[in-house]
Design a protein around this motif. Structure first.
Motif, PDB file in Angstrom:
ATOM      1  N   ALA A 103      23.599 -28.944  41.348  1.00  0.00           N
ATOM      2  CA  ALA A 103      24.524 -27.853  41.054  1.00  0.00           C
ATOM      3  C   ALA A 103      25.887 -28.389  40.638  1.00  0.00           C
ATOM      4  O   ALA A 103      26.521 -27.882  39.694  1.00  0.00           O
ATOM      5  CB  ALA A 103      24.653 -26.935  42.268  1.00  0.00           C
ATOM      6  N   LEU A 104      26.352 -29.434  41.315  1.00  0.00           N
ATOM      7  CA  LEU A 104      27.644 -30.030  40.978  1.00  0.00           C
ATOM      8  C   LEU A 104      27.584 -30.705  39.613  1.00  0.00           C
ATOM      9  O   LEU A 104      28.535 -30.609  38.815  1.00  0.00           O
ATOM     10  CB  LEU A 104      28.054 -31.038  42.051  1.00  0.00           C
ATOM     11  CG  LEU A 104      29.398 -31.748  41.830  1.00  0.00           C
ATOM     12  CD1 LEU A 104      30.541 -30.743  41.721  1.00  0.00           C
ATOM     13  CD2 LEU A 104      29.676 -32.739  42.964  1.00  0.00           C
ATOM     14  N   LEU A 105      26.482 -31.365  39.317  1.00  0.00           N
ATOM     15  CA  LEU A 105      26.310 -32.003  38.013  1.00  0.00           C
ATOM     16  C   LEU A 105      26.417 -30.968  36.893  1.00  0.00           C
ATOM     17  O   LEU A 105      27.153 -31.158  35.916  1.00  0.00           O
ATOM     18  CB  LEU A 105      24.955 -32.709  37.951  1.00  0.00           C
ATOM     19  CG  LEU A 105      24.589 -33.358  36.612  1.00  0.00           C
ATOM     20  CD1 LEU A 105      25.485 -34.543  36.315  1.00  0.00           C
ATOM     21  CD2 LEU A 105      23.124 -33.784  36.617  1.00  0.00           C
ATOM     22  N   VAL A 106      25.694 -29.875  37.033  1.00  0.00           N
ATOM     23  CA  VAL A 106      25.714 -28.816  36.018  1.00  0.00           C
ATOM     24  C   VAL A 106      27.107 -28.207  35.902  1.00  0.00           C
ATOM     25  O   VAL A 106      27.616 -27.986  34.798  1.00  0.00           O
ATOM     26  CB  VAL A 106      24.654 -27.738  36.353  1.00  0.00           C
ATOM     27  CG1 VAL A 106      24.832 -26.511  35.465  1.00  0.00           C
ATOM     28  CG2 VAL A 106      23.254 -28.318  36.213  1.00  0.00           C
ATOM     29  N   GLU A 107      27.735 -27.964  37.032  1.00  0.00           N
ATOM     30  CA  GLU A 107      29.081 -27.379  37.034  1.00  0.00           C
ATOM     31  C   GLU A 107      30.068 -28.262  36.274  1.00  0.00           C
ATOM     32  O   GLU A 107      30.867 -27.777  35.464  1.00  0.00           O
ATOM     33  CB  GLU A 107      29.540 -27.186  38.488  1.00  0.00           C
ATOM     34  CG  GLU A 107      30.947 -26.652  38.650  1.00  0.00           C
ATOM     35  CD  GLU A 107      31.383 -26.649  40.106  1.00  0.00           C
ATOM     36  OE1 GLU A 107      32.574 -26.902  40.369  1.00  0.00           O
ATOM     37  OE2 GLU A 107      30.525 -26.408  40.989  1.00  0.00           O
ATOM     38  N   GLN A 108      30.009 -29.561  36.516  1.00  0.00           N
ATOM     39  CA  GLN A 108      30.956 -30.469  35.850  1.00  0.00           C
ATOM     40  C   GLN A 108      30.690 -30.557  34.354  1.00  0.00           C
ATOM     41  O   GLN A 108      31.630 -30.640  33.551  1.00  0.00           O
ATOM     42  CB  GLN A 108      30.895 -31.848  36.503  1.00  0.00           C
ATOM     43  CG  GLN A 108      31.457 -31.864  37.920  1.00  0.00           C
ATOM     44  CD  GLN A 108      31.704 -33.268  38.452  1.00  0.00           C
ATOM     45  OE1 GLN A 108      31.474 -34.251  37.759  1.00  0.00           O
ATOM     46  NE2 GLN A 108      32.175 -33.356  39.681  1.00  0.00           N
ATOM     47  N   LEU A 109      29.426 -30.508  33.952  1.00  0.00           N
ATOM     48  CA  LEU A 109      29.109 -30.582  32.528  1.00  0.00           C
ATOM     49  C   LEU A 109      29.412 -29.268  31.812  1.00  0.00           C
ATOM     50  O   LEU A 109      29.812 -29.272  30.645  1.00  0.00           O
ATOM     51  CB  LEU A 109      27.644 -30.980  32.335  1.00  0.00           C
ATOM     52  CG  LEU A 109      27.333 -32.437  32.676  1.00  0.00           C
ATOM     53  CD1 LEU A 109      25.833 -32.694  32.638  1.00  0.00           C
ATOM     54  CD2 LEU A 109      28.054 -33.383  31.728  1.00  0.00           C
ATOM     55  N   GLN A 110      29.238 -28.157  32.497  1.00  0.00           N
ATOM     56  CA  GLN A 110      29.571 -26.867  31.893  1.00  0.00           C
ATOM     57  C   GLN A 110      31.067 -26.740  31.624  1.00  0.00           C
ATOM     58  O   GLN A 110      31.487 -25.998  30.742  1.00  0.00           O
ATOM     59  CB  GLN A 110      29.099 -25.719  32.792  1.00  0.00           C
ATOM     60  CG  GLN A 110      27.597 -25.498  32.744  1.00  0.00           C
ATOM     61  CD  GLN A 110      27.137 -24.410  33.704  1.00  0.00           C
ATOM     62  OE1 GLN A 110      27.749 -24.184  34.753  1.00  0.00           O
ATOM     63  NE2 GLN A 110      26.049 -23.752  33.357  1.00  0.00           N
ATOM     64  N   ALA A 111      31.856 -27.498  32.363  1.00  0.00           N
ATOM     65  CA  ALA A 111      33.311 -27.485  32.164  1.00  0.00           C
ATOM     66  C   ALA A 111      33.721 -28.337  30.967  1.00  0.00           C
ATOM     67  O   ALA A 111      34.912 -28.408  30.634  1.00  0.00           O
ATOM     68  CB  ALA A 111      34.011 -27.978  33.423  1.00  0.00           C
TER      69      ALA A 111
END
Length: 200
Positions: free
Chosen positions: A99-107
């Protein structure tokens, strides 16, 4: 020839035992021998693999084998890297890390999503071995923001292999174990061990 695995992971033990048995090595986990976990203070996969192997060798007097692995994402300047297993902090789980990986890449819209898995395996003949064996394997891929597949573990549902058109979590285990970063590192290690066998 007995060798200590610097891990208590039974799955790793079974995998490595099958590969090393033909060379005459008998593996035992460090937890079976009462070896405390090493503090992974290194800044690279190589350093952490050596720290773990040295710790196991020092406590047992036996040759030791260890591995350190993780995911490197180009858009995140190499993160999560050596912190892959604990990316989301204390009490990290695969779900929270993903979830953190996706969140950082979506930013970071529009950035390349290229990434690779790394595995480093180290063997030390004794705790003061000045020339440990070090084997490295890398598996190139891309990160998918939407997970696909329910196999594997870690970041596998988000790690897409463009040559095989599927994620690591969608691959049959047999194929993953043949082409993965760890498989490549083990192949390299086995060649080195064949040369070293008579010296241990």
């Amino acid at each position: 020839m007995k060798m200590v695995l610097a891990s208590g992971n039974q799955k790793k033990l079974v995998e490595l035992e099958a590969l090393l048995a033909p060379l005459g090595f008998e593996l035992v986990t460090q937890s079976e021998l009462g070896v405390p976990e090493a503090e992974e203070t290194g800044l690279t996969f190589v350093e952490n693999a050596l720290i773990k192997a040295r710790n196991a060798a020092a406590h047992t007097g036996l040759p030791a084998i260890s591995d350190d692995s993780g995911l490197e994402v180009d858009a995140l300047q190499g993160a999560p890297g050596i912190y892959s297993a604990r990316f989301s902090g204390v009490g990290a789980t695969d779900a929270r890390n993903n979830a953190l990986l996706v969140e950082q890449l979506q930013a970071l819209p529009g950035v390349p999503l290229t990434a690779r898995y790394h595995a480093v395996i180290a063997v030390m003949r004794h705790a003061n071995d000045p020339v440990p064996l070090i084997a490295h394997g890398a598996w190139e891929g891309e990160i998918l923001l939407t997970p696909q597949g329910d196999g594997g573990f870690g970041y596998d549902p988000h790690f897409f292999d463009p040559l095989r058109h599927c994620t690591a979590a969608q691959m049959p285990a047999e194929e993953k174990n043949r082409i993965s970063h760890r498989a490549l590192a083990l192949d390299s290690l086995l060649q080195q061990l064949k040369n070293l066998r008579e010296k241990i």
